[in-house]
Each structure stands twice: as C-alpha cells, then as structure tokens.
Enzyme design. Sequence first.
Site, PDB file in Angstrom:
ATOM      1  N   HIS A   1       0.801  -1.237   0.000  1.00  0.00           N
ATOM      2  CA  HIS A   1       0.000   0.000   0.000  1.00  0.00           C
ATOM      3  C   HIS A   1       0.827   1.277   0.000  1.00  0.00           C
ATOM      4  O   HIS A   1       0.277   2.360  -0.117  1.00  0.00           O
ATOM      5  CB  HIS A   1      -0.971   0.018   1.185  1.00  0.00           C
ATOM      6  CG  HIS A   1      -0.294   0.294   2.497  1.00  0.00           C
ATOM      7  ND1 HIS A   1       0.385  -0.674   3.176  1.00  0.00           N
ATOM      8  CD2 HIS A   1      -0.183   1.433   3.228  1.00  0.00           C
ATOM      9  CE1 HIS A   1       0.895  -0.154   4.286  1.00  0.00           C
ATOM     10  NE2 HIS A   1       0.569   1.124   4.342  1.00  0.00           N
TER      11      HIS A   1
HETATM   12  C1  UD1 Z   1      -2.291   5.352   6.233  1.00  0.00           C
HETATM   13  C2  UD1 Z   1      -0.972   5.774   6.874  1.00  0.00           C
HETATM   14  C3  UD1 Z   1       0.055   4.671   6.672  1.00  0.00           C
HETATM   15  C4  UD1 Z   1      -0.451   3.339   7.158  1.00  0.00           C
HETATM   16  C5  UD1 Z   1      -1.750   3.036   6.445  1.00  0.00           C
HETATM   17  C6  UD1 Z   1      -2.342   1.708   6.860  1.00  0.00           C
HETATM   18  C7  UD1 Z   1      -0.502   8.181   6.791  1.00  0.00           C
HETATM   19  C8  UD1 Z   1       0.353   9.217   6.188  1.00  0.00           C
HETATM   20  N1  UD1 Z   1      -0.435   6.967   6.240  1.00  0.00           N
HETATM   21  O1  UD1 Z   1      -2.067   5.265   4.826  1.00  0.00           O
HETATM   22  O2  UD1 Z   1       1.218   5.008   7.435  1.00  0.00           O
HETATM   23  O3  UD1 Z   1       0.498   2.338   6.908  1.00  0.00           O
HETATM   24  O4  UD1 Z   1      -2.669   4.085   6.764  1.00  0.00           O
HETATM   25  O5  UD1 Z   1      -3.492   1.412   6.192  1.00  0.00           O
HETATM   26  O6  UD1 Z   1      -1.203   8.460   7.746  1.00  0.00           O
HETATM   27  N2  UD1 Z   1      -9.551   4.567   2.237  1.00  0.00           N
HETATM   28  C9  UD1 Z   1     -10.737   3.889   2.205  1.00  0.00           C
HETATM   29  N3  UD1 Z   1     -11.296   3.562   3.391  1.00  0.00           N
HETATM   30  C10 UD1 Z   1     -10.725   3.863   4.577  1.00  0.00           C
HETATM   31  C11 UD1 Z   1      -9.522   4.565   4.589  1.00  0.00           C
HETATM   32  C12 UD1 Z   1      -8.925   4.906   3.419  1.00  0.00           C
HETATM   33  O7  UD1 Z   1     -11.274   3.584   1.166  1.00  0.00           O
HETATM   34  O8  UD1 Z   1     -11.301   3.519   5.626  1.00  0.00           O
HETATM   35  C13 UD1 Z   1      -8.899   4.906   0.966  1.00  0.00           C
HETATM   36  C14 UD1 Z   1      -9.232   6.274   0.464  1.00  0.00           C
HETATM   37  O9  UD1 Z   1      -9.286   6.226  -0.910  1.00  0.00           O
HETATM   38  C15 UD1 Z   1      -8.033   7.085   0.895  1.00  0.00           C
HETATM   39  C16 UD1 Z   1      -6.920   6.072   0.754  1.00  0.00           C
HETATM   40  O10 UD1 Z   1      -7.499   4.827   1.140  1.00  0.00           O
HETATM   41  O11 UD1 Z   1      -7.838   8.219   0.140  1.00  0.00           O
HETATM   42  C17 UD1 Z   1      -5.731   6.357   1.604  1.00  0.00           C
HETATM   43  O12 UD1 Z   1      -6.081   6.485   2.986  1.00  0.00           O
HETATM   44  P1  UD1 Z   1      -5.159   7.377   3.963  1.00  0.00           P
HETATM   45  O13 UD1 Z   1      -5.619   7.259   5.352  1.00  0.00           O
HETATM   46  O14 UD1 Z   1      -5.010   8.739   3.425  1.00  0.00           O
HETATM   47  O15 UD1 Z   1      -3.734   6.720   3.836  1.00  0.00           O
HETATM   48  P2  UD1 Z   1      -3.289   5.196   3.803  1.00  0.00           P
HETATM   49  O16 UD1 Z   1      -2.705   4.929   2.485  1.00  0.00           O
HETATM   50  O17 UD1 Z   1      -4.347   4.294   4.303  1.00  0.00           O
END
Ligand code: UD1
Length: 381
Positions: free
Chosen positions: A220
């Site tokens: 990821h």
């Molecule tokens: C975040 C953390 C990362 C961690 C990861 C675990 C930061 C900078 N990054 O990254 O360190 O390893 O979480 O998962 O804080 N989304 C969904 N549903 C959710 C959450 C996210 O669909 O419940 C999707 C959305 O499209 C979102 C994308 O995932 O834009 C990224 O989510 P985000 O929390 O911004 O960062 P992660 O890549 O999950």
Amino acid sequence: MVRKPQPPQILCVVGARPNFMKIAPIMRGLNHPQTGLSGKLVHTGQHYDAAMKTTFFEQLHIPQPDIDLEVGSGTHATQTADIMKRFEPVLDEQRPHAVLVVGDVNSTIACALVAVKKGIPVIHVEAGLRSGDRTMPEEINRVLTDQISELLFTTEKSAADNLLREGVDSDRIHFAGNVMIDTLRYNLAQAIPAMTTTSGLKKNGSRLDLSNGYGLLTLHRPANVDHPEVLQNLLSALVDISRDIPLIFPVHPRTRQRIIDAGLEPMIASSALYMTGPLGYLEMLGMMKDARLVLTDSGGIQEETTALGIPCVTLRENTERPITVEQGTNTIVGNDPRAIHACVADILSTGGKSGCIPELWDGQAAERIVETIALWSNGSL
Ligand code: UD1
C-alpha cells in the site's frame, strides 16, 4: 460534600488501521483500576470503512471511541488540517493531563501538534523509528512528533540512538518494548485459520489449494502503488512467483483503486495471485502464522512476522525497524523483480533465515508504559 479527585485523564488518539492494534493493550492498561489513571479514546476518522476500522474495534475489544472526529480521506494537508481543527475543541472541553499518540500516521502528528501548542504534554508510543527516507510521509510524522513529545516510548534500542542524535533529552526516552506484539500474543490463540479465511477463493472454477503452502502479500505504500509503471513491474514479478506458490493478497482500498486505474486486473485474474478485501486482525494473524513467506511494504507486518518466526520479504528500499533484519526474519529487497525472485527462491528452498524475538517483545510493553505514565503523572519519575 467533598468531591473525590478524578484520576488524571490520558486522552488517547487513534486514526488509521495500524494504530488500532497498538492502542488496544494501552487502553486496557490505562483503565485498570489499580493504575490511578483514566484513558479516554478519540478516533480521528482517518480510516472509516468497516474493513479498515470497525472490525478491529470489535475483534480487539477496543472500547468505542468517546469522541469521533469523522475526518475521512483527503490530501495530506487537508486531512492533517481537518484533524487539527476538530481536535482543538475536544482538548478545550476535556482538558486532559496528557495526549497519547501512537505510530506515525497523519492523525499522530496532527493531534500531537494541537496538544503541545495548548501546553498539554504529548506521550508518543513507538518513538524514534527512522527509515532515513524523508520522502515517506510517515518519516516526517515520526521526526516531528518525537520533537514535541514529553515522554517517548521505544520498541527497539536503535530508536534511542536516533532520538539522542536528534537532541532529545535521554530522561524522556523509555525503552518499553512493542505494544503491537502485546496484541499479537494476546490474540494468537484466537487467530482464524487460513483455511477458513480463504475457503471462498476460487479461480477458473477451482478452489485455492493450500496443501503446498502459500505466500501472503500486502502492498500500500505510495512509492510502490502510486506510479503505474512501478506497480506493474512489481505485480508482474509477483504473478511470476505465484507460479511456484499461490499468493494471497488482501488489498488495501488505495491499492485496489491503483490496480484498476492502471488496468492490471486482467493480469492478476489469470494468475495464482488471489485478491481479497482487507482482512480483519484475527484473519490476518491466522494468515501470517501459517504462511511459508510474507511479502509486504507494511511496517507493522515486518515486526509481526519477526515475532511469529515467519520469513518476511520487505518490498521497500529501507526499514525504520532494523531489529527485524538484524535479529528477526526480515529481508529488505526493494522493488526490483530480480532481487524479489532471488529472495523468494531462497526462502522456498531453504526455509529462509531464522530469527529470534527482540528484547522486550514479550507481551508486557503496555504494562510498562502505563506504569511509567503513572509515575510521571504523580511527579515521581
Ligand atoms: C495510512 C498511513 C500509513 C499506514 C496506512 C495503513 C498516513 C500518512 N499513512 O495510509 O502510514 O500504513 O494508513 O493502512 O497516515 N480509504 C478507504 N477507506 C478507509 C480509509 C482509506 O477507502 O477507511 C482509501 C481512500 O481512498 C483514501 C486512501 O485509502 O484516500 C488512503 O487512505 P489514507 O488514510 O489517506 O492513507 P493510507 O494509504 O491508508
């Protein structure tokens, strides 16, 4: 009537999936009647899907958050700013003794920054880890959170060296062990067997056969999934590997979107790479425990595989958790297909490197943390 004094309140923050396994034993410890402390929980809402959040609260018996900021997704700036704006009035209302943050996600730095500017001490659990790679958003979050924390709890000895080098006062650093491993040990007996989790997986009408073992894959990190070419190279190497051993791939929502956008679904569909939705904690633990190898770019999984003694192939150029390489079962290979192939071939033929369990990864880290916070909060540290 004389009012009973309230125990000092420690306001704990979670936001994203890897925070949940870290906070579970801390909340249990803080709310134990003998500690003389009280723990309240704020969820920022950074992760909000059932698969990324609710399942973890249920399986790990984390109390429902006292406050949910419901920020959701956004760019780094928007997400961080929204968390800060919504967290500030919570501090005004709750007036906690301290704010406790874990890990390195955007929720960690956002809440730490709001607290410190209000004069509320910040406690950072999993302090001092450094990849040395400042293009990783998590690295920025780690460095900044540590600079503004009053109490810093570390998981491995290298973390204290990093902190001392950055000028953190040694009195504030406490080597406590690894709370993620507290959760792993606490739940290991309840892990859901891989057979159960994968029972519905089929390709071309036939069910996935686990009799010769399987590999587990997670991906990821932006560096691996955000550039279509890098993602395609990586996935085609993994598709090749799946000819030797089936790979089960629980897919993070951002990665799924990137795979669709890059048109890579057909390549995966015709291989022995099996995509599933994100798994719950107990399903993931069961999948890791019985895997022949794990390929990942996650931080926490490098630690969990070391604790379980399962070979881990880390698809990154560096790690902020060097003890998993020095003492554990982890090998850093980056995303070069040849290096990945060579490492996997070695694991499949020799079983891979053997490791040992790092110091204080013993299931008692949260107890040590809570004891230290109790001493600090009554001025006896
Ligand atoms: C975040 C953390 C990362 C961690 C990861 C675990 C930061 C900078 N990054 O990254 O360190 O390893 O979480 O998962 O804080 N989304 C969904 N549903 C959710 C959450 C996210 O669909 O419940 C999707 C959305 O499209 C979102 C994308 O995932 O834009 C990224 O989510 P985000 O929390 O911004 O960062 P992660 O890549 O999950």
